[in-house]
Design a protein around this motif. Structure first.
Motif, PDB file in Angstrom:
ATOM      1  N   SER A  46     -12.390   2.336  -6.356  1.00 18.63           N
ATOM      2  CA  SER A  46     -12.801   1.227  -5.291  1.00 18.63           C
ATOM      3  C   SER A  46     -11.845   0.374  -5.156  1.00 18.63           C
ATOM      4  O   SER A  46     -11.045  -0.248  -6.030  1.00 18.63           O
ATOM      5  N   VAL A  47     -11.873  -0.031  -3.732  1.00 16.17           N
ATOM      6  CA  VAL A  47     -10.992  -1.255  -3.377  1.00 16.17           C
ATOM      7  C   VAL A  47     -12.175  -2.315  -2.960  1.00 16.17           C
ATOM      8  O   VAL A  47     -11.406  -3.611  -2.252  1.00 16.17           O
TER       9      VAL A  47
ATOM     10  N   ALA B 150      -5.958   4.080   0.688  1.00 16.03           N
ATOM     11  CA  ALA B 150      -7.132   3.439  -0.185  1.00 16.03           C
ATOM     12  C   ALA B 150      -7.493   4.160  -1.444  1.00 16.03           C
ATOM     13  O   ALA B 150      -7.812   3.488  -2.634  1.00 16.03           O
TER      14      ALA B 150
ATOM     15  N   PHE C  63     -11.077  -6.186  -3.377  1.00 17.61           N
ATOM     16  CA  PHE C  63     -10.363  -6.779  -2.558  1.00 17.61           C
ATOM     17  C   PHE C  63     -11.183  -7.497  -1.448  1.00 17.61           C
ATOM     18  O   PHE C  63     -11.581  -6.616  -0.481  1.00 17.61           O
TER      19      PHE C  63
ATOM     20  N   ARG D 264      -9.944  -5.636   2.015  1.00 16.62           N
ATOM     21  CA  ARG D 264      -9.878  -4.412   1.950  1.00 16.62           C
ATOM     22  C   ARG D 264      -9.886  -3.688   3.297  1.00 16.62           C
ATOM     23  O   ARG D 264      -9.542  -2.262   3.619  1.00 16.62           O
TER      24      ARG D 264
ATOM     25  N   GLN E   1       0.734  -1.076   0.018  1.00 19.92           N
ATOM     26  CA  GLN E   1      -0.002   0.013  -0.050  1.00 19.92           C
ATOM     27  C   GLN E   1       0.971   1.306  -0.090  1.00 19.92           C
ATOM     28  O   GLN E   1       0.635   2.336  -0.838  1.00 19.92           O
TER      29      GLN E   1
ATOM     30  N   ILE F 165      -6.654  -2.153   4.326  1.00 15.33           N
ATOM     31  CA  ILE F 165      -6.128  -1.146   3.737  1.00 15.33           C
ATOM     32  C   ILE F 165      -6.149   0.093   4.433  1.00 15.33           C
ATOM     33  O   ILE F 165      -7.313   0.519   5.111  1.00 15.33           O
TER      34      ILE F 165
ATOM     35  N   GLY G 252      -7.252   1.772  -5.014  1.00 16.92           N
ATOM     36  CA  GLY G 252      -8.283   1.694  -5.800  1.00 16.92           C
ATOM     37  C   GLY G 252      -7.916   2.339  -7.040  1.00 16.92           C
ATOM     38  O   GLY G 252      -8.446   1.858  -8.106  1.00 16.92           O
TER      39      GLY G 252
END
Length: 562
Positions: A141-142, A156, A145, A148, A124, A151, A160
Motif C-alpha cells: 500500500s502507498v 505503485a 503517503f 500518493r 519512484q 505515484i 508500496g
C-alpha cells in the motif's frame, strides 16, 4: 552493512574514555562526508568497492543518474551478460556496459528506444529498479503517503512493497516520487536491504537479519540463519555455491551457477526457491534433510534430489527452456506450453494447466488440471486429488493437505540493537506450518504487531521475552480449522556486564602496552606517530596507524549483549 555494534561501542565509551591511539577512528575516504548523516554507510560501501567518488569527494547530496545506478547494481550483483545496444541515446561511457547488463537481466528496461543514462533517476524509478534487482515481488500500500496520487501506476506496487519492507521512507507523510534521489539516499536504501555480502571464495556462518547476496563462485554458507532472502547472484557465473545447515526464512533466489553448481545440504528454505538463470543452465542439488516446499522455475534448471516438494513452471518462462527433475517430487504444476520437461523419478501428481509432455524414466501417479498429461507419449489417468504415498511418505492425501498448526518463531535482539519497529521488521516474513502427515509447508505472514500490553525496552536490565503476533493466509488447497494468528517470542538481551568488564580490562591492558611516544601521539592532536615506515613512504595527508593488539578489544565489545 549496518554497524550493529554502534550502540554497544557508545555504551563502552561512556564507561571508559578511549584514546585515539593509531587505530582510533579510521581515516575518512571522502573529505565531504564528515558529519553527514550517511557518512558511516558511504564509507562502508566504498570499502566494499560498491560505490566510488572522485577527486577525494563523494558528493552525497548530489543526484544520482540512471547510468550511475546501473553501475552500482552491476557492482553488487556482478551481472555476466550484456544485451545488444538498442538504445538511441546510449553511447560509449563508463556506465554503458553496466546499463546493457542491467537491461539483459530485466532490471533497466528503458522506453521508446531510450534509456536516459544521464538523467537523474527519480525516487519512484529507483524503487522499481531496486525491486527488480533484489527480486522483490508482490505489492504494498502507498496509502501512508499523502502525495500518493503523484505515484505513477507502473511504480505503485514497487513503492508500496519497498515501503512495507522498510527499505524506503518518506518525510512528513510525503514520498516525493518524481523528485531525484541522491547518492546518499541510494546507499542508505541498499544498506537497509542488505544484511551481508559474500564474495568469491568466502565463507559465512551465524545469524544475519536481512538479505544475503552471494556474488562470487566458491562461496560456502554453513550453520547459518538468514532472516531474509538469499540471493545467489549472477556473479557466481558457472561456479559452485555450497549451503550446509542453513535456514532461510525468506526466498532463495538462484540467478548464478552452472551445471555442477548449487549444493543444499540440511537446508530449510522456508520461503521456497526461485530459479531465474539467464541461460537456463543451472543445477540445484538437495541432500540430507533439505526441504523446499515450493520451487518456482522462471528459467530452466536441473533439480537433483528428493528435497523438492512442489515444482512450478509458470506460463511466462522463457521459450525453449529445459526443466530436468532427477528425484522424487510430490507435485509438478505446469503452465508453460513451450517448456521441455524431463524427469527421472516419481511424481505423485502433475497439475497441467496446458498440455504437458514429460520424457525420461518418469513415473506419474496421477494427473489433475484442465489439460492432458503424457509420459513418453502415454496418457496419464486423471485423479480428483493428489495421490498419496511416494518417497516422502504420508498417511493419506487428506492428511497431506491438513494443517495442524504453526511452528514457533523466536528472535533474539542484542542490547540496544533495535527499536521496537526494527525488531518487528527483523521477524521472518514466512512461517512454517505443520501438516497432519508430518511434513511442513510455508505461508506468508501479513503483518507482525506487538501483543497487547507489551512495552518494548531496547536496553533492559535483564533478558526480556516479549510476544509479537502476526497472521498468515492458509495456502490454496490446504485446510485448517485453527486460528491463523501466529506468535513470536522476541527476547531482548540485557547488557552482559561481565563481558563489558572484560572489554575494560582489555583496554587497560592495551593502554599499559603503549610506549611513551604512542601515548604522547594519542593525547596531543598536533603530533603524529609514524612507525615502521621509510621516508619515501611518507606523503602529505597520510595517517599511519598501529592496528595490532586492538582486535581482542574489538571482538570483546562485539560480544556484549549478544
Amino acid at each position: 552493512m549496518k554497524c550493529k555494534i554502534l550502540s554497544l561501542i557508545l555504551v563502552f565509551a561512556m564507561t571508559v574514555s578511549l584514546f585515539t591511539v593509531g587505530a582510533g577512528a579510521a581515516e575518512l575516504i571522502y573529505r565531504d562526508t564528515d558529519g553527514h548523516w550517511a557518512a558511516e554507510t558511504i564509507e562502508g560501501f566504498s570499502r566494499l568497492g560498491l560505490i566510488e567518488g572522485y577527486n577525494g569527494q563523494f558528493f552525497p547530496n548530489k543526484n544520482i543518474t540512471r547510468g550511475e545506478m546501473a553501475v552500482i547494481l552491476d557492482r553488487l550483483m556482478d551481472y555476466q551478460t550484456a544485451a545488444k545496444n538498442s538504445f538511441s541515446d546510449l553511447g560509449e561511457a563508463f556506465y554503458t556496459d553496466a546499463v546493457l547488463k542491467a537491461n539483459a537481466v530485466g532490471v533497466m528496461l528503458g522506453s521508446n528506444g531510450t534509456v536516459r543514462p544521464t538523467d537523474p533517476i527519480t525516487r519512484q524509478e529507483a524503487a522499481v529498479l531496486l525491486c527488480r534487482a533484489l527480486g522483490l515481488e508482490g505489492g504494498g500500500s502507498v496509502a501512508q503517503f499523502s502525495d500518493r496520487g503523484q505515484i505513477a501506476s507502473w511504480a505503485a506496487d514497487a513503492v508500496g512493497l519497498m515501503a512495507a519492507k522498510g527499505l524506503i521512507q518518506g518525510a512528513n507523510g510525503l514520498f516525493r516520487p518524481t523528485e531525484a534521489i541522491t547518492r546518499a539516499e541510494t546507499v542508505a536504501i541498499l544498506d537497509r536491504a542488505l544484511g551481508k555480502l559474500v564474495s568469491e571464495g568466502e565463507s559465512a556462518s551465524g545469524r544475519v537479519d536481512g538479505n544475503v547476496v552471494v556474488r562470487g563462485a566458491g562461496a560456502k554458507l554453513s550453520d547459518m540463519t538468514i532472516n531474509g532472502d538469499l540471493i545467489i547472484a549472477e556473479g557466481v557465473g558457472v561456479g559452485e555455491v555450497h549451503l550446509n545447515g542453513v535456514t532461510i526464512t525468506g526466498r532463495t533466489i538462484v540467478r548464478g551457477g552452472g551445471v555442477n553448481s548449487i549444493y543444499m545440504n540440511n537446508v530449510r528454505a522456508n520461503g521456497g526457491v526461485v530459479v531465474n538463470k539467464l541461460d537456463g543452465r543451472v543445477r540445484v542439488v538437495t541432500s540430507g534433510s533439505t526441504t523446499v516446499s515450493v520451487t518456482l522455475l522462471q528459467s530452466g534448471a536441473i533439480l537433483v534430489g528428493d528435497g523438492f516438494k512442489t515444482v512450478e513452471i509458470p506460463a511466462d518462462i522463457a521459450k525453449g527452456q529445459t526443466v530436468e527433475i532427477q528425484g522424487n517430487i510430490e507435485r509438478l504444476v505446469n503452465s508453460s506450453e513451450d517448456a521441455k520437461i524431463t524427469a527421472n523419478g516419481t511424481i505423485q501428481t502433475v497439475e497441467a494447466n496446458v498440455k504437458t509432455e514429460i520424457k525420461g524414466d518418469a513415473k506419474v501417479v496421477g494427473a489433475t488440471g484442465s489439460a492432458d498429461v503424457k509420459v513418453n507419449g502415454s496418457a496419464v489417468a486423471k485423479t480428483d486429488k493428489p495421490a498419496a504415498g511416494g518417497s516422502s511418505g504420508g498417511n493419506s492425501s487428506t492428511a497431506s493437505k491438513e494443517i495442524t498448526g504453526a511452528e514457533k518463531v523466536t528472535l533474539k535482539v542484542g542490547y540496544g540493537e533495535k527499536t521496537a519497529d526494527e525488531a518487528l521488521a527483523a521477524l521472518p516474513t514466512t512461517v512454517t506450518l505443520k501438516l497432519k502427515d508430518g511434513k511442513t509447508i510455508s505461508a506468508t505472514v501479513t503483518e507482525w504487531k506487538w501483543a497487547s500490553g507489551v512495552k518494548y525496552d531496547s536496553k533492559p536490565t535483564a533478558d526480556t521475552p516479549l510476544t509479537a503476533e502476526g497472521s498468515f493466509t492458509v495456502p490454496s488447497g490446504y485446510t485448517y480449522s485453527g486460528s491463523t494468528t501466529v506468535q513470536a517470542t522476541v527476547t531482548v538481551k540485557a547488557l552482559n556486564k561481565s563481558k563489558l568488564e572484560a572489554a575494560k580490562d582489555a583496554y587497560l591492558d592495551l593502554q599499559s602496552k603503549q610506549t611513551d611516544d604512542e601515548k604522547e601521539a594519542a593525547t596531543d592532536k598536533t603530533k603524529i606517530l609514524i612507525k615502521d615506515s621509510t621516508p619515501d613512504q611518507i606523503t602529505a595527508g597520510v595517517r599511519f596507524t598501529t592496528q595490532k593488539d586492538w582486535k581482542p578489544l574489538e571482538d570483546t565489545i562485539r560480544s556484549i549483549g549478544i
